[in-house]
Design an enzyme around this catalytic site. Structure first.
Site, PDB file in Angstrom:
ATOM      1  N   ALA A 201       0.805  -1.223   0.000  1.00 30.12           N
ATOM      2  CA  ALA A 201       0.000   0.000   0.000  1.00 30.12           C
ATOM      3  C   ALA A 201       0.838   1.274   0.000  1.00 30.12           C
ATOM      4  O   ALA A 201       0.298   2.353   0.247  1.00 30.12           O
ATOM      5  CB  ALA A 201      -0.929  -0.016   1.208  1.00 30.12           C
TER       6      ALA A 201
ATOM      7  N   ASN B   9       0.891  -3.552   7.953  1.00 32.34           N
ATOM      8  CA  ASN B   9       1.935  -4.402   7.352  1.00 32.34           C
ATOM      9  C   ASN B   9       3.002  -3.554   6.670  1.00 32.34           C
ATOM     10  O   ASN B   9       4.173  -3.916   6.630  1.00 32.34           O
ATOM     11  CB  ASN B   9       1.301  -5.339   6.316  1.00 32.34           C
ATOM     12  CG  ASN B   9       0.500  -6.439   6.967  1.00 32.34           C
ATOM     13  OD1 ASN B   9       1.048  -7.411   7.464  1.00 32.34           O
ATOM     14  ND2 ASN B   9      -0.820  -6.277   7.002  1.00 32.34           N
TER      15      ASN B   9
ATOM     16  N   HIS C 130      -0.674   7.133   3.872  1.00 30.33           N
ATOM     17  CA  HIS C 130       0.630   6.774   4.440  1.00 30.33           C
ATOM     18  C   HIS C 130       1.618   7.884   4.101  1.00 30.33           C
ATOM     19  O   HIS C 130       1.822   8.188   2.917  1.00 30.33           O
ATOM     20  CB  HIS C 130       1.138   5.459   3.860  1.00 30.33           C
ATOM     21  CG  HIS C 130       0.209   4.311   4.095  1.00 30.33           C
ATOM     22  ND1 HIS C 130       0.027   3.740   5.331  1.00 30.33           N
ATOM     23  CD2 HIS C 130      -0.620   3.650   3.255  1.00 30.33           C
ATOM     24  CE1 HIS C 130      -0.851   2.765   5.227  1.00 30.33           C
ATOM     25  NE2 HIS C 130      -1.272   2.685   3.986  1.00 30.33           N
TER      26      HIS C 130
HETATM   27  N1  LIG Z   1       1.673  -5.518   2.687  1.00 31.57           N
HETATM   28  C1  LIG Z   1       0.750  -4.586   2.540  1.00 31.57           C
HETATM   29  O1  LIG Z   1       1.033  -3.460   2.130  1.00 31.57           O
HETATM   30  C2  LIG Z   1      -0.664  -4.910   2.830  1.00 31.57           C
HETATM   31  C3  LIG Z   1      -1.015  -6.133   3.356  1.00 31.57           C
HETATM   32  N2  LIG Z   1      -2.332  -6.444   3.593  1.00 31.57           N
HETATM   33  C4  LIG Z   1      -2.633  -7.754   4.164  1.00 31.57           C
HETATM   34  O2  LIG Z   1      -2.985  -8.660   3.125  1.00 31.57           O
HETATM   35  C5  LIG Z   1      -3.795  -9.716   3.659  1.00 31.57           C
HETATM   36  C6  LIG Z   1      -5.024  -9.959   2.764  1.00 31.57           C
HETATM   37  O3  LIG Z   1      -5.810  -8.793   2.682  1.00 31.57           O
HETATM   38  P1  LIG Z   1      -7.325  -8.850   2.149  1.00 31.57           P
HETATM   39  O4  LIG Z   1      -7.428  -9.736   0.976  1.00 31.57           O
HETATM   40  O5  LIG Z   1      -7.796  -7.451   2.036  1.00 31.57           O
HETATM   41  O6  LIG Z   1      -8.034  -9.555   3.398  1.00 31.57           O
HETATM   42  P2  LIG Z   1      -9.473 -10.273   3.436  1.00 31.57           P
HETATM   43  O7  LIG Z   1      -9.854 -10.319   4.862  1.00 31.57           O
HETATM   44  O8  LIG Z   1     -10.409  -9.641   2.470  1.00 31.57           O
HETATM   45  O9  LIG Z   1      -9.183 -11.752   2.909  1.00 31.57           O
HETATM   46  C7  LIG Z   1      -8.389 -12.665   3.629  1.00 31.57           C
HETATM   47  C8  LIG Z   1      -8.823 -14.086   3.297  1.00 31.57           C
HETATM   48  O10 LIG Z   1      -7.897 -14.973   3.901  1.00 31.57           O
HETATM   49  C9  LIG Z   1      -8.590 -15.956   4.665  1.00 31.57           C
HETATM   50  N3  LIG Z   1      -7.757 -16.325   5.807  1.00 31.57           N
HETATM   51  C10 LIG Z   1      -7.503 -15.592   6.919  1.00 31.57           C
HETATM   52  N4  LIG Z   1      -6.704 -16.273   7.757  1.00 31.57           N
HETATM   53  C11 LIG Z   1      -6.435 -17.467   7.154  1.00 31.57           C
HETATM   54  C12 LIG Z   1      -5.656 -18.604   7.511  1.00 31.57           C
HETATM   55  N5  LIG Z   1      -5.014 -18.681   8.690  1.00 31.57           N
HETATM   56  N6  LIG Z   1      -5.589 -19.639   6.642  1.00 31.57           N
HETATM   57  C13 LIG Z   1      -6.266 -19.588   5.465  1.00 31.57           C
HETATM   58  N7  LIG Z   1      -7.035 -18.542   5.072  1.00 31.57           N
HETATM   59  C14 LIG Z   1      -7.115 -17.496   5.911  1.00 31.57           C
HETATM   60  C15 LIG Z   1      -9.913 -15.306   5.063  1.00 31.57           C
HETATM   61  O11 LIG Z   1     -10.907 -16.283   5.312  1.00 31.57           O
HETATM   62  C16 LIG Z   1     -10.207 -14.440   3.841  1.00 31.57           C
HETATM   63  O12 LIG Z   1     -10.928 -15.154   2.857  1.00 31.57           O
HETATM   64  C17 LIG Z   1      -4.163  -9.254   5.092  1.00 31.57           C
HETATM   65  O13 LIG Z   1      -3.315  -9.883   6.032  1.00 31.57           O
HETATM   66  C18 LIG Z   1      -3.853  -7.761   5.067  1.00 31.57           C
HETATM   67  O14 LIG Z   1      -3.578  -7.241   6.330  1.00 31.57           O
HETATM   68  C19 LIG Z   1      -3.315  -5.555   3.268  1.00 31.57           C
HETATM   69  C20 LIG Z   1      -3.004  -4.326   2.770  1.00 31.57           C
HETATM   70  C21 LIG Z   1      -1.656  -3.882   2.548  1.00 31.57           C
HETATM   71  O1  LIG Z   2      -3.766  -1.100   2.911  1.00 27.48           O
HETATM   72  C1  LIG Z   2      -3.185  -0.237   3.588  1.00 27.48           C
HETATM   73  O2  LIG Z   2      -3.359   0.989   3.455  1.00 27.48           O
HETATM   74  C2  LIG Z   2      -2.144  -0.636   4.573  1.00 27.48           C
HETATM   75  C3  LIG Z   2      -2.494  -1.810   5.331  1.00 27.48           C
HETATM   76  O3  LIG Z   2      -3.636  -2.134   5.566  1.00 27.48           O
HETATM   77  C4  LIG Z   2      -1.380  -2.593   5.846  1.00 27.48           C
HETATM   78  O4  LIG Z   2      -0.225  -2.155   5.722  1.00 27.48           O
HETATM   79  O5  LIG Z   2      -1.645  -3.672   6.382  1.00 27.48           O
END
Ligand SMILES: NC(=O)C1=CN([C@@H]2O[C@H](COP(=O)(O)OP(=O)(O)OC[C@H]3O[C@@H](n4cnc5c(N)ncnc54)[C@H](O)[C@@H]3O)[C@@H](O)[C@H]2O)C=CC1
Ligand SMILES: O=C([O-])CC(=O)C(=O)O
EC number: 1.4.1.21
Length: 252
Positions: free
Chosen positions: A119, A175, A203
């Protein structure tokens, strides 16, 4: 064609699946059985509710887009199975011992751990922190209370401290703090704010050192299916996958 095993059939998973071109998601896994079944049917991928069976399926790379817990539980196993991994829930790497173990396993087995830019913008040159003096590094994240699953009538600071502690307390929202720490080679300072007048996920990065100074501000639209996650994060991982087989590598 690169074959992908997708861990997490949520918001980011759907964006990736909708953008398949040079890669094909052939296997999917999620803790919610109904979700994985429906996802598998919609995107023509084999659904799994058992992680061991999912991993045994022949795929080139596993993409984690699930949760910090999922990345913590499964990343080591993925590498040991001889597969590369993309980790979206970078907060899992806040545990330095775990991170070192993963890197060592990847090194020994000649595998790669990919961390998408997610992000934020600027991770490329922020990695100069690994070779050059840094005097100041602050990430200030501001989100609407709804994106943090909270309520507030005025701008409120939720956290001030180090990235490692922030991502432990807010694993669904910060994250990026851990990605910045890994990139620049130090546990960066983080402020987390919620603001009812801010409708985007903002951010701000303040970076000073031997090179000079930088200020980066990203004002992201939240994802339609998950306001905690910026849409940019989903686009970022999709771009990473599209470039996996590109011989031209751009950026630091
Ligand atoms: N690195 C970055 O910049 C960012 C990272 N993220 C992270 O990316 C990940 C995914 O985000 P979204 O798709 O928006 O989340 P979401 O909540 O929409 O989807 C996550 C999916 O993973 C499944 N899940 C959760 N825990 C699980 C496990 N232990 N084993 C198997 N499946 C599991 C859930 O049931 C759901 O279907 C989150 O951890 C979020 O915090 C999000 C935004 C920015
Ligand atoms: O999506 C974003 O803006 C950032 C976020 O949630 C993350 O870093 O986990």
């Amino acid at each position: 064609m690169i074959t992908v095993g997708l861990l997490g059939c949520g918001n980011i998973g759907r964006v990736i699946a909708a953008g398949q071109e040079n890669f094909k998601i052939t296997a999917v896994y999620d803790v919610v059985p109904a979700r994985v079944e429906a996802f598998g049917k919609e995107f023509d991928a084999k659904p799994f509710s058992d992680f061991t069976a999912f991993l045994a399926e022949p795929t080139d790379i596993i993409v984690e887009a699930a949760s910090v817990l999922a990345a913590t539980e499964h990343a080591q196993e993925v590498l040991e199975a001889g597969k590369d991994i993309v980790i979206m829930s970078v907060g899992a790497l806040a545990d330095i011992e775990y991170r070192s173990r993963l890197i060592e396993t990847a090194r020994q087995l000649k595998r790669k751990i990919h961390i998408p830019s997610g992000a934020i913008m600027g991770l490329d040159n922020i990695s100069i922190g690994q070779i050059s003096r840094i005097d100041k590094f602050v990430l200030r994240t501001t989100k609407n209370p709804a994106s943090l699953a909270r309520e507030a009538t005025e701008r409120t600071q939720l956290f001030s401290g180090k990235a490692h502690d922030c991502v432990r307390q807010y694993p669904k929202n910060t994250n990026v703090a851990e990605s910045l720490s890994i990139a620049c080679g130090r546990d960066v300072d983080v402020e987390l704010w919620m603001d009812p007048n801010e409708d985007r996920n903002m951010h701000e990065i303040f970076f000073e050192g031997e090179f000079g100074e930088a200020y980066i501000r990203v004002r992201n639209l939240p994802s339609p299916d998950n306001p905690a996650t910026s849409y940019l994060a989903a686009l970022s991982i999709l771009t990473l996958l599209k470039n996996l087989d590109n011989p031209l590598v751009i950026g630091a």
